[in-house]
Scaffold this active site. Structure first.
Site, short mmCIF file in Angstrom:
data_model
loop_
_atom_site.label_atom_id
_atom_site.label_comp_id
_atom_site.label_asym_id
_atom_site.label_seq_id
_atom_site.Cartn_x
_atom_site.Cartn_y
_atom_site.Cartn_z
CG MET A 5 -69.23 5.68 -59.55
SD MET A 5 -70.60 6.51 -60.34
CE MET A 5 -71.44 5.14 -61.10
N GLY A 6 -68.23 2.50 -55.97
CA GLY A 6 -68.61 1.61 -54.87
C GLY A 6 -69.49 0.46 -55.30
CB ALA A 7 -72.15 -1.24 -55.30
CD GLU B 240 -63.52 -11.27 -57.00
OE1 GLU B 240 -62.47 -11.34 -57.63
OE2 GLU B 240 -63.58 -11.22 -55.76
CG HIS C 265 -65.45 -2.24 -58.60
ND1 HIS C 265 -66.70 -2.73 -58.31
CD2 HIS C 265 -65.65 -1.11 -59.32
CE1 HIS C 265 -67.62 -1.92 -58.82
NE2 HIS C 265 -67.01 -0.93 -59.44
CD GLN D 139 -62.01 -4.92 -73.36
OE1 GLN D 139 -61.01 -5.57 -73.07
NE2 GLN D 139 -62.85 -5.25 -74.34
CG ASP E 196 -67.63 1.18 -67.52
OD1 ASP E 196 -68.81 1.53 -67.63
OD2 ASP E 196 -67.24 0.38 -66.64
CB SER F 275 -72.53 -4.14 -63.95
OG SER F 275 -73.18 -2.91 -63.71
NE ARG G 47 -76.56 2.20 -63.60
CZ ARG G 47 -75.57 3.06 -63.89
NH1 ARG G 47 -74.47 2.64 -64.50
NH2 ARG G 47 -75.68 4.34 -63.58
P1 AMP Z 1 -67.85 1.98 -61.46
O1 AMP Z 1 -67.84 1.75 -59.99
O2 AMP Z 1 -68.95 1.29 -62.18
O3 AMP Z 1 -67.70 3.44 -61.83
O4 AMP Z 1 -66.52 1.28 -62.00
C1 AMP Z 1 -65.26 1.62 -61.50
C2 AMP Z 1 -64.21 1.00 -62.38
O5 AMP Z 1 -64.36 -0.42 -62.37
C3 AMP Z 1 -64.32 1.44 -63.84
O6 AMP Z 1 -63.03 1.63 -64.37
C4 AMP Z 1 -65.01 0.25 -64.49
O7 AMP Z 1 -64.70 0.12 -65.86
C5 AMP Z 1 -64.40 -0.89 -63.69
N1 AMP Z 1 -65.28 -2.06 -63.80
C6 AMP Z 1 -66.61 -2.12 -63.57
N2 AMP Z 1 -67.08 -3.37 -63.84
C7 AMP Z 1 -66.02 -4.10 -64.26
C8 AMP Z 1 -65.85 -5.45 -64.69
N3 AMP Z 1 -66.88 -6.29 -64.75
N4 AMP Z 1 -64.61 -5.85 -65.05
C9 AMP Z 1 -63.55 -5.00 -64.99
N5 AMP Z 1 -63.65 -3.71 -64.60
C10 AMP Z 1 -64.87 -3.27 -64.23
#
Ligand code: AMP
Length: 286
Positions: free
Chosen positions: A30-32, A35, A37, A148, A150, A185, A187
């Site tokens: 979802m961007g933003a 490390e 990602h 992991q 999520d 995150s 967030r």
């Molecule tokens: P999101 O942008 O929050 O939807 O996350 C996109 C992907 O990145 C998802 O598979 C998340 O589980 C992964 N992700 C987010 N934060 C982390 C993190 N701190 N470490 C590893 N993977 C992450």
């Protein structure tokens, strides 16, 4: 790096790569980007000829009172980061192309979607499963990479891929953390200074509980209580959705610990909801 905004063009490009024998590794986000990602991107780069990253803030996985409007967005910064990682394709579809008028199909993974986070975010995993299915159909990956952090999301996606016979390997990559243990995150950007200082309490509680399990304690209620006490002792914590010990396969709460367990928590600090988890191997009785 090629930037594609139109699903149809992404789909045709993906097909061409497949026909040329170049399997695609896919990282949906979802961007933003941080490390966490980028660790998924690096893994995909290692394992696939072509890496596609998507950025799509998926409206249907947010509840009406959630942060869809305010969710951090930084397309330019994200593009720069992905260019540095030598990503092949960045796919940024518009919501109107992902959900055109008349859109009426949803994917619901029963049995997992209403546990843990699902109990507090009722249509969240339905939104996730639906968008991931659609993205998979557009990007046509051989492997897809999830974090992991999520954990429940990965469980839901793995179940869906198996149930619907999607020929895609789901790879779960470790949680990347800040130096003080806070899981990275998008967030975290919502936290003010005092909240940011308090936020690693979730990691510490999980870490201490993991230590207790490793020392041989197998009473789940005791472990749960220790984690809860630790988290509630932090004044910046404004609410707790769940803190507990779960079976990593069924996501059911456990009373007695054996094999591998999942320690997981969802906590509010101010108005920001943070989640974290740890997998722990339970000592075998001698
Ligand atoms: P999101 O942008 O929050 O939807 O996350 C996109 C992907 O990145 C998802 O598979 C998340 O589980 C992964 N992700 C987010 N934060 C982390 C993190 N701190 N470490 C590893 N993977 C992450």
């Amino acid at each position: 790096m090629e930037l594609i905004r139109i699903p149809r063009i992404m789909q045709d490009t993906a097909k061409e790569h497949m026909l040329r024998g170049k399997p695609i590794g896919f990282v949906p986000t979802m961007g933003a980007l941080h490390e966490g990602h980028l660790s998924l991107v690096r893994r995909s780069k290692q394992e696939n000829r072509i890496t596609v990253v998507s950025i799509f803030v998926n409206p249907i996985q947010f509840g009406p009172a959630e942060d869809f409007q305010n969710y951090p967005r930084d397309t330019e910064g994200d593009s720069e980061k992905l260019r540095k990682e030598e990503v092949d394709i960045l796919f940024i579809p518009d919501a109107s192309l992902m959900y055109p008028g008349g859109f009426s199909t949803h994917v619901k993974v029963e049995g997992f979607s209403d546990k843990l986070c699902g109990a507090f975010r009722p249509s969240h995993f339905r939104g996730v499963a639906t968008v991931v299915t659609k993205l998979f159909n557009i990007v046509n990956p051989a492997r897809a990479y999830f974090g992991q952090k999520d954990f429940q999301q990965t469980v839901v996606i793995r179940r869906m891929v198996k149930d619907l016979a999607m020929d895609i390997d789901i790879v779960m990559c470790p949680t990347i953390r800040e130096r003080d243990g806070l899981a990275m995150s998008s967030r975290n950007a919502y936290l003010n200074e005092a909240q940011r200082t308090a936020a690693p309490v979730v990691f510490r509680a999980l870490n201490e509980a993991s230590g207790l399990v490793e020392s041989g304690i197998i009473d789940a209620a005791h472990i749960q209580q220790k984690m809860q006490e630790r988290i509630l002792a932090e004044p910046a914590v404004s609410g707790v959705d769940y803190i507990g010990v779960y079976d990593p396969i069924t996501l059911n709460e456990l009373s007695e610990l054996k094999d591998e367990i999942l320690l997981a928590a969802a906590v509010k600090i101010g108005r920001t909801r943070l989640i974290d988890n740890m997998l722990v191997n339970v000592k075998k009785e001698r």
